[in-house]
Design a protein around this motif. Structure first.
Motif: not given
Length: 324
Positions: A51-77
């Protein structure tokens, strides 16, 4: 394309040399369990790097992915702890949904708020992490509270391939196919090469940009569900620092930070290289500081290589124009 093949070939060569050197010093590095652990750890990082590669290819960046993983992991668990009978597919779908919502918010703020992605996603990194800490309230979900089928998923396999690895292969393969063979992929590359020209060419920049951020968020959410299944115990700090490893994997894998070039499978190779470096340093009993230093050096070298190539291409184009 020859440059990208050279970069990816270089990653494979570096991997081979690293594995050879580590195995000579400690033959157990190539044990079946060691290889399995490396592949499982790579799977989670590779899913996020896609997912990050697709965003960076568009000349952007997503620094929130670690926190998104965290909130998703907590929700699912938490959900699997409270509802023991839910199948694994529900956990995966919930993880994808949580991440997609977070990614959509990022995309809306970047596109319609006219705020640079670096600033937006740095802000949402802290927002999503703060929400998780507030929600968790200092507690954690322990493995003994989770259903057996959920925890077993990380170790189960089909035809000898662990489910986590198979999911990563499907994600990387699917994204590679779309980016290489479909119109939307070409449009994303065009946006990264020149956003203004893409607008003038009639490309639906807003739709594609939102789609890129939703994909990045959804895959980070999927990684959160896989993280919870793999490690069992989940607290509010899950995924902390992952965003740096994901960006490093993408850049080292040959995706230009200036947008418009790179491949998804190159980013996956970058994820594999970083995982093997971490494992090799632990086996060789080398201080973890050197892992961070090596990753930092690889990022700088990758960016310098991209700039060098860009300068050479610009020079060759100018020379060709002078002969016309």
């Amino acid at each position: 394309m020859s440059l990208l093949k050279t970069r990816e070939l270089g990653i494979l060569l570096a991997l081979a040399l690293l594995v050879l050197y580590t195995t000579i010093n400690n033959p157990r590095f190539l044990s079946a369990q060691s290889i399995r652990d490396n592949l499982l750890n790579t799977a989670i990082l590779a899913v996020m790097a896609t997912g990050q590669a697709v965003v960076v290819i568009t000349r952007n960046i997503d620094l929130s992915v670690g926190s998104v993983l965290g909130i998703s992991a907590w929700t699912v668990a938490g959900m699997m702890s409270d509802h023991q009978g839910l199948p694994m597919i529900v956990a995966i779908l919930v993880g994808l949904a949580v991440g997609a919502v977070a990614g959509l918010l990022n995309g809306v703020l970047v596109r319609y708020g006219k705020v640079p992605a670096l600033v937006v996603t740095l802000g949402t990194l802290y927002i999503y992490r703060g929400i998780t800490y507030q929600w968790a309230g200092g507690s954690q979900v322990n493995a003994d509270k989770l259903p057996a089928h959920f925890l077993n998923f990380a170790n189960d396999s089909i035809l000898g391939i662990p489910w986590l690895v198979l999911i990563a292969l499907i994600v990387v393969g699917g994204a590679t196919l779309v980016m290489r063979n479909y119109r939307v992929g070409r449009e994303l590359y065009a946006m990264g090469s020149s956003p203004q020209a893409a607008e003038l060419a009639g490309i639906k920049v807003a739709r594609n940009l939102l789609g890129a951020f939703v994909l990045s968020g959804a895959l980070a959410g999927l990684a959160g569900a896989l993280f919870a299944a793999r490690f069992g115990t989940v607290d509010a700090s899950a995924g902390t620092g992952y965003e740096l490893n994901v960006v490093a994997a993408v850049v080292v894998g040959g995706v230009a930070v200036f947008g418009g070039s790179g491949t998804v499978w190159g980013a996956a190779l970058g994820a594999l290289l970083l995982t093997v470096i971490s494992s090799a340093l632990a086996v060789l009993d080398i201080n973890q500081f050197w892992q961070q230093a090596i990753v930092g050096a690889l990022i700088i070298l990758a960016i310098c290589a991209d700039r060098l190539v860009a300068v050479r291409i610009a020079r060759s184009l100018r020379k060709r124009d002078t002969h016309v």
